[in-house]
Design a protein around this motif. Structure first.
Motif, PDB file in Angstrom:
ATOM      1  N   ARG A  28      39.017  39.873  40.669  1.00 51.84           N
ATOM      2  CA  ARG A  28      40.449  39.739  40.525  1.00 51.84           C
ATOM      3  C   ARG A  28      40.252  39.524  41.656  1.00 51.84           C
ATOM      4  O   ARG A  28      39.039  40.121  43.124  1.00 51.84           O
ATOM      5  N   GLN A  29      40.936  38.587  42.887  1.00 50.85           N
ATOM      6  CA  GLN A  29      40.654  37.900  43.935  1.00 50.85           C
ATOM      7  C   GLN A  29      41.295  39.080  45.268  1.00 50.85           C
ATOM      8  O   GLN A  29      41.780  40.107  44.824  1.00 50.85           O
ATOM      9  N   ASP A  30      41.204  39.212  46.782  1.00 50.97           N
ATOM     10  CA  ASP A  30      41.289  40.331  46.855  1.00 50.97           C
ATOM     11  C   ASP A  30      41.174  38.982  48.047  1.00 50.97           C
ATOM     12  O   ASP A  30      40.739  38.286  48.561  1.00 50.97           O
ATOM     13  N   SER A  31      41.763  40.508  49.744  1.00 47.73           N
ATOM     14  CA  SER A  31      41.628  39.787  50.871  1.00 47.73           C
ATOM     15  C   SER A  31      41.292  40.822  52.000  1.00 47.73           C
ATOM     16  O   SER A  31      41.991  41.751  51.516  1.00 47.73           O
ATOM     17  N   TYR A  32      40.955  40.235  52.963  1.00 40.99           N
ATOM     18  CA  TYR A  32      40.451  41.678  54.010  1.00 40.99           C
ATOM     19  C   TYR A  32      41.975  41.789  55.311  1.00 40.99           C
ATOM     20  O   TYR A  32      42.932  41.246  55.309  1.00 40.99           O
ATOM     21  N   ALA A  58      31.520  42.331  45.877  1.00 37.66           N
ATOM     22  CA  ALA A  58      33.008  42.507  46.382  1.00 37.66           C
ATOM     23  C   ALA A  58      33.120  41.475  48.284  1.00 37.66           C
ATOM     24  O   ALA A  58      32.281  42.145  48.922  1.00 37.66           O
ATOM     25  N   ASP A  59      33.806  40.913  47.789  1.00 41.00           N
ATOM     26  CA  ASP A  59      34.312  40.699  49.430  1.00 41.00           C
ATOM     27  C   ASP A  59      35.482  39.137  49.558  1.00 41.00           C
ATOM     28  O   ASP A  59      36.044  39.573  48.135  1.00 41.00           O
ATOM     29  N   GLU A  60      35.865  38.535  50.944  1.00 43.15           N
ATOM     30  CA  GLU A  60      37.041  38.319  50.453  1.00 43.15           C
ATOM     31  C   GLU A  60      37.196  36.583  50.098  1.00 43.15           C
ATOM     32  O   GLU A  60      37.725  36.316  49.738  1.00 43.15           O
ATOM     33  N   LYS A  61      36.089  36.125  50.318  1.00 43.19           N
ATOM     34  CA  LYS A  61      35.551  34.422  50.004  1.00 43.19           C
ATOM     35  C   LYS A  61      35.307  34.922  48.310  1.00 43.19           C
ATOM     36  O   LYS A  61      35.974  33.944  47.477  1.00 43.19           O
ATOM     37  N   GLY A  62      35.177  35.819  47.935  1.00 44.31           N
ATOM     38  CA  GLY A  62      34.372  35.201  46.009  1.00 44.31           C
ATOM     39  C   GLY A  62      35.519  36.128  45.011  1.00 44.31           C
ATOM     40  O   GLY A  62      35.052  36.404  43.779  1.00 44.31           O
ATOM     41  N   GLY A  63      36.107  37.202  45.997  1.00 44.45           N
ATOM     42  CA  GLY A  63      37.022  38.144  45.003  1.00 44.45           C
ATOM     43  C   GLY A  63      36.007  39.300  44.909  1.00 44.45           C
ATOM     44  O   GLY A  63      35.466  39.633  44.914  1.00 44.45           O
ATOM     45  N   MET A  64      36.171  40.464  43.287  1.00 46.09           N
ATOM     46  CA  MET A  64      35.380  41.394  43.212  1.00 46.09           C
ATOM     47  C   MET A  64      35.052  41.184  41.911  1.00 46.09           C
ATOM     48  O   MET A  64      36.272  40.395  40.932  1.00 46.09           O
ATOM     49  N   GLN A  65      33.679  40.309  41.718  1.00 44.42           N
ATOM     50  CA  GLN A  65      33.684  39.903  40.312  1.00 44.42           C
ATOM     51  C   GLN A  65      32.319  41.023  39.022  1.00 44.42           C
ATOM     52  O   GLN A  65      31.600  42.004  40.669  1.00 44.42           O
ATOM     53  N   VAL A  66      32.653  41.745  38.810  1.00 45.30           N
ATOM     54  CA  VAL A  66      31.950  42.910  37.810  1.00 45.30           C
ATOM     55  C   VAL A  66      31.440  41.824  35.975  1.00 45.30           C
ATOM     56  O   VAL A  66      31.974  41.646  35.849  1.00 45.30           O
ATOM     57  N   GLU A  67      30.125  42.357  35.998  1.00 47.80           N
ATOM     58  CA  GLU A  67      29.616  41.594  34.940  1.00 47.80           C
ATOM     59  C   GLU A  67      28.696  43.071  33.980  1.00 47.80           C
ATOM     60  O   GLU A  67      28.644  44.396  35.511  1.00 47.80           O
TER      61      GLU A  67
END
Length: 423
Positions: free
Chosen positions: A162-166, A295-304
């Protein structure tokens, strides 16, 4: 015996992390050809070595999970075990290949199937297309002496994004870290109460009522129980150090992720670990590893994550539940690298292997393993072949604690010789 260990030491000095094992592939092909065997390599770098018309095929994989300083591996012996200094050892599965090398030195009429990238989704096994001639296949990738494996878990990797922003944050900035936990194999060690760095970190943040997340980087490999997790957070109250958790103030005032609180909530909602036990074999029936989160703004949230189950119906159910959980938290989920379970079956071949195991060890058990042996995949492609799996005792694979019992290697090789002679 010393020859097998010398072969293994040679292998440790040739880099063979998953996706980066071309040098070992070339070495094994050259080794086999120099000893009079034919050797073929397919498009995904599986290796098929053969001579004559054998009844038995030996099977292993040649990639390893590189942890710590690996592929820089310095071996040492301690109390009858071989270990590596600050690195995974790669006995999973190079000790099997060392045994194969010794049999090639002796010119045995056998097939050797050595697959690529097993540790990242059984990639090589899934694309096999060699014309195998043997009627029996002995996989050498199990990890307990005096046990004959006749079944294994299937698995699937579920990822989510999921993409996120600050947005603006409040309070002091902290680095909150869990570092240097023991880690372990996400299948065979998942029931050993090994703490997950991700879950430890999530529990701490929830306990301290932290909801302002700046960034998060946690976990190492999909098939390893997380040993490290680091978050940058902001808090209006002082964050203390606790056992396994350090909180360090940073001289910064960064923005925070808009969905940071939901990320922390997801970590604490996720049912990492064993979901159900298999009473027949005394092993997990279903489990899932919350392996990696960033998780950060640049890469969004990624879960594996990596899910396992001893039958495909249970795997499908666990996979669907995980997808639905991710979607509840607004993530887009995807199922990757799915592979089948190997249904336990007693055959004339497993009985033979069991008998030879008893001759050497004085005892033997027919078992299934909560990990992804390649037998399940290969059996679908070659239904005429009968399978079994054995291996020396290896502890804590996929971690810097990995070790192999040297006496077990010697005895397991003796079992292998007896099986070859019987066939």
């Amino acid at each position: 015996m010393s020859k097998i260990i010398e072969h293994f030491k040679t292998l440790t000095q040739i880099p063979h992390c998953s996706k980066e094992a071309d040098k070992l592939c070339d070495f094994l092909v050259g080794f086999a050809k120099e000893r009079g065997y034919e050797a073929e390599v397919d498009e995904v770098k599986n290796i098929y070595i053969h001579k004559g018309t054998p009844r038995l095929c030996l099977q292993a994989h040649y990639d390893m999970v590189c942890m710590g300083k690996a592929p820089q591996i310095e071996t040492y012996e301690e109390d009858g075990w071989m270990k590596a200094k600050d690195a995974s050892l790669g006995a999973d599965n190079a000790m099997a290949i060392a045994m194969m090398m010794q049999l090639m030195e002796e010119g045995k009429v056998l097939e050797y199937l050595i697959t690529s990238d097993e540790e990242i989704g059984l990639i090589g096994a899934n694309q096999l297309a060699f014309d195998l001639k043997a009627s029996y296949m002995l996989n050498l990738d199990s990890e307990d002496e005096a046990e004959v494996y006749i079944g294994c878990a299937g698995g699937a990797d579920i990822t989510a994004f999921r993409q996120d922003s600050y947005t603006e944050g409040k309070g002091a900035c902290y680095e909150v870290a869990v570092r240097g936990l023991s880690g372990g194999h996400s299948g065979v060690d998942i029931d050993k109460n090994i703490p997950s760095a991700i879950k430890v970190l999530g529990a701490y943040l929830a306990k301290q009522n932290v909801t302002q997340l700046v960034s998060l980087y946690a976990g190492e490999r999909r098939n390893s129980i997380p040993a490290n997790a680091v978050a940058i957070v902001r808090s209006e109250t002082v964050l203390p150090n606790e056992e396994a958790v350090t909180a360090r103030v940073l001289d910064e005032s960064p923005d925070i992720l808009k969905e940071g609180a939901r990320i922390i909530e997801l970590i604490n909602c996720f049912r990492h670990g064993v979901h159900q036990m298999n009473k027949s074999f005394g092993i997990p029936h279903t489990s899932i590893n919350l392996a990696i989160i960033s998780a950060d703004e640049k890469g969004g949230m990624q879960v594996e994550t990596s899910a396992r189950a001893m039958d495909m119906e249970a795997l499908e159910k666990l996979t669907q539940e995980t997808v639905e959980l991710f979607e509840t938290f607004g993530l887009t989920a995807k199922v990757e690298d799915k592979y089948p379970a190997w249904k336990p079956e007693v055959t004339d071949f497993t009985k033979l292997v069991d008998k030879k195991m008893q001759e050497v060890f004085g005892q033997s058990r027919l078992m299934a393993i909560h990990a992804g042996l390649e037998c399940g995949v290969i059996a679908q492609k070659y239904p005429h072949i009968k399978f079994a799996s054995i291996g020396p005792t290896i502890r804590y694979p996929h971690s810097t604690r990995e070790m192999v019992q040297l006496d077990s290697v010697e005895k397991t090789f003796s079992v292998l010789e007896r099986i070859i002679q019987a066939l």
